[in-house]
Scaffold this active site. Structure first.
Site, PDB file in Angstrom:
ATOM      1  N   LEU A 187      -2.333  -3.193   0.337  1.00  0.00           N
ATOM      2  CA  LEU A 187      -0.854  -2.933  -0.553  1.00  0.00           C
ATOM      3  C   LEU A 187      -0.444  -4.557  -0.792  1.00  0.00           C
ATOM      4  O   LEU A 187      -0.318  -5.210  -1.851  1.00  0.00           O
ATOM      5  CB  LEU A 187       0.118  -2.143  -0.299  1.00  0.00           C
ATOM      6  CG  LEU A 187       1.292  -1.980  -1.306  1.00  0.00           C
ATOM      7  CD1 LEU A 187       1.078  -1.358  -2.580  1.00  0.00           C
ATOM      8  CD2 LEU A 187       2.462  -1.090  -0.632  1.00  0.00           C
ATOM      9  N   THR A 188       0.279  -4.990   0.429  1.00  0.00           N
ATOM     10  CA  THR A 188       1.034  -6.380   0.036  1.00  0.00           C
ATOM     11  C   THR A 188      -0.216  -7.653  -0.315  1.00  0.00           C
ATOM     12  O   THR A 188      -1.227  -7.806  -0.084  1.00  0.00           O
ATOM     13  CB  THR A 188       1.563  -6.794   1.467  1.00  0.00           C
ATOM     14  OG1 THR A 188       2.453  -5.723   2.079  1.00  0.00           O
ATOM     15  CG2 THR A 188       2.150  -8.065   1.192  1.00  0.00           C
ATOM     16  N   ALA A 215       3.773 -10.188  -3.638  1.00  0.00           N
ATOM     17  CA  ALA A 215       4.268  -8.837  -3.822  1.00  0.00           C
ATOM     18  C   ALA A 215       4.274  -7.998  -2.585  1.00  0.00           C
ATOM     19  O   ALA A 215       3.080  -7.800  -1.887  1.00  0.00           O
ATOM     20  CB  ALA A 215       3.532  -8.046  -4.780  1.00  0.00           C
ATOM     21  N   ILE A 247      -2.628  -7.604   6.141  1.00  0.00           N
ATOM     22  CA  ILE A 247      -3.174  -6.249   6.241  1.00  0.00           C
ATOM     23  C   ILE A 247      -3.678  -5.840   7.565  1.00  0.00           C
ATOM     24  O   ILE A 247      -4.583  -6.421   8.364  1.00  0.00           O
ATOM     25  CB  ILE A 247      -4.518  -6.247   5.271  1.00  0.00           C
ATOM     26  CG1 ILE A 247      -4.202  -6.559   3.989  1.00  0.00           C
ATOM     27  CG2 ILE A 247      -5.168  -4.843   5.270  1.00  0.00           C
ATOM     28  CD1 ILE A 247      -3.096  -5.976   3.259  1.00  0.00           C
ATOM     29  N   ARG A 280       7.705   4.370   7.145  1.00  0.00           N
ATOM     30  CA  ARG A 280       9.143   3.775   7.391  1.00  0.00           C
ATOM     31  C   ARG A 280       9.911   4.791   8.382  1.00  0.00           C
ATOM     32  O   ARG A 280      10.518   4.296   9.481  1.00  0.00           O
ATOM     33  CB  ARG A 280       9.958   3.795   6.156  1.00  0.00           C
ATOM     34  CG  ARG A 280       9.455   2.649   5.391  1.00  0.00           C
ATOM     35  CD  ARG A 280      10.103   2.713   3.729  1.00  0.00           C
ATOM     36  NE  ARG A 280       9.546   1.639   3.064  1.00  0.00           N
ATOM     37  CZ  ARG A 280       9.680   1.425   1.893  1.00  0.00           C
ATOM     38  NH1 ARG A 280      10.292   2.558   1.001  1.00  0.00           N
ATOM     39  NH2 ARG A 280       9.283   0.386   1.103  1.00  0.00           N
ATOM     40  N   GLU A 314       7.146  -2.821   6.110  1.00  0.00           N
ATOM     41  CA  GLU A 314       7.643  -1.622   5.264  1.00  0.00           C
ATOM     42  C   GLU A 314       8.956  -1.808   4.885  1.00  0.00           C
ATOM     43  O   GLU A 314       9.400  -0.806   4.399  1.00  0.00           O
ATOM     44  CB  GLU A 314       7.189  -0.151   6.030  1.00  0.00           C
ATOM     45  CG  GLU A 314       6.157  -0.072   7.052  1.00  0.00           C
ATOM     46  CD  GLU A 314       4.840  -0.667   6.410  1.00  0.00           C
ATOM     47  OE1 GLU A 314       4.600  -0.798   5.401  1.00  0.00           O
ATOM     48  OE2 GLU A 314       3.972  -0.965   7.390  1.00  0.00           O
TER      49      GLU A 314
END
Length: 406
Positions: free
Chosen positions: A134-135, A139, A166, A250, A371
């Site tokens: 994702l990261t 972003a 990652i 989270r 997160e």
């Protein structure tokens, strides 16, 4: 003979007898294997295969997966207690469980039945691993800022982009990649990419301050071809799949942080009983008692908040994301403070590498960052509270009309 834990088992009464037995099994693993080996695992940042295989063999990894594929589909009320127990002795072990949620949740929630049958049983047993891409360099918490693009092709998609930070990149067999449609940037997609896909490269592991045992790396995708059958969810559902994975992660971060805080207080309290200074034990000094009182009280309050969040998740409450941000913010900031104070209380010993608090101290910082940083979660919570205030019941103490007229 096993003595009662310092913080007690009052939260376990909310669990079924089978769930309580699972927590006790995890506690036994921590006592016999994971705790004694935690310092050795934390000496170098290579994937902790022995701990991972043990957790998979004991069914702990499988708590993240549905029963239909070999898992136990555990409630969050159980998982937070498991992660708390692991975090109490070994951040690596706890992060192996939270990382399983992060890396596989989109597969469980969005893959076709054929893909689930192919992959999820192996993910459940630990024979296969996945990573969550994702990261990006520009972003992270702002998912809508992703630059990775999915270009539609006759057979599926061609993906181009970069991913950063990652976890499990060096060990994963499959990667969940999240990005946006090239011709519709507001349309988010997620797809599964195999590690050997042409055009897909993985950087060497990147060194970091703490959290050894779960290395991170960067990814690069250059026109990586992915069949439509490997898309997760429908087109446009990539954002919601990512948010669901982050929500569970989270909650896991909060549980891990609280476990570490509990462990830090256990270590500091034991030291206060053993160490004598100025003619009496350290624990007999009022200043130390007050430090322990603050730490213990705040930890129990944070555990209660996290328990509420787990109940909300299990019920499917609409506001669970905001409360998860609260729990993550509160628990991770508290953990950093508690570990710092516990290290201060133990003095020079706490600063030694062979004393657990040095490791706890290094590991605590990432919980405040991963997160979604604490500052991001404050923004999430504050915005939601302002939105809710507009439609909430008015406090009966107020006069009618605008408050600016007081």
């Amino acid at each position: 003979m096993n003595h009662p834990t310092l913080f007690g088992d009052h939260f376990l009464h909310r669990l079924t007898s089978d769930e309580q037995a699972m927590v006790q099994r995890v506690r036994g693993l921590c006592r016999d294997t994971l705790g004694p080996q935690a310092a050795e695992v934390a000496r170098q940042d290579v994937f902790a295969w022995d701990h991972f295989r043990l957790l998979a063999r004991e069914g702990i990894v499988g708590t993240a997966f549905p029963r239909a594929y070999g898992g136990s589909d555990a409630r969050q009320q159980l998982r937070i207690r498991i992660i708390e127990e692991l975090g109490r002795v070994c951040s690596t072990s706890a992060s192996l469980i939270t990382g399983t949620d992060l890396s596989t949740r989109a597969i469980v929630a969005g893959a076709s039945e054929a893909l689930k049958q192919q992959l999820v049983p192996g993910l459940c047993t630990g024979e296969l691993q996945a990573a969550f891409g994702l990261t990006e360099p520009e972003a992270g918490s702002d998912v809508r800022g992703l630059k990775t693009v999915f270009r539609r092709t006759p057979g599926g998609y061609s993906i181009t982009g970069r991913k950063k930070f990652i976890t499990r990149a060096s060990t994963a067999d499959w990667f969940v990649i999240v990005g946006c449609a090239e011709d519709e940037p507001s349309t988010f997609l997620a797809a599964l990419v195999p590690r050997d896909a042409p055009g897909f490269t993985i950087s060497p592991d990147v060194g970091k301050l703490g959290w050894y045992g779960v290395p991170i790396a960067s990814l690069s995708l250059t026109q990586v071809a992915v069949p439509a059958s490997h898309r997760l969810g429908a087109e446009g559902e990539g954002f919601s799949l990512a948010q669901d994975a982050l929500l569970r992660a989270r909650i896991g971060h909060a549980a891990m942080a609280l476990g570490r805080a509990i462990g830090a207080v256990e270590i500091a309290a034991a030291y206060a009983v053993d160490r004598s200074v100025f003619g009496k034990t350290l624990g007999e000094h009022q200043g130390v008692q007050w430090m322990l009182a603050d730490m213990a009280t705040q930890i129990e309050a944070s555990r209660a908040l996290l328990s509420l969040v787990a109940e909300k998740y299990d019920r499917g409450d609409a506001d669970v994301a905001t409360y998860a941000s609260m729990a993550k913010l509160q628990a991770t900031d508290l953990c950093m403070k508690v570990v710092t104070d516990a290290l201060q209380l133990t003095g020079g010993r706490g600063y030694l590498q062979d004393f657990p608090l040095e490791r706890f101290f290094r590991d605590a910082k990432l919980n405040q960052i991963g997160e979604g940083s604490s500052e991001v979660h404050k923004t999430v919570i504050g915005r939601d509270w302002v939105r809710r205030a507009r439609g909430a019941e008015r406090n009966p103490c107020l006069h009618e009309g605008s408050l600016v007229d007081y």
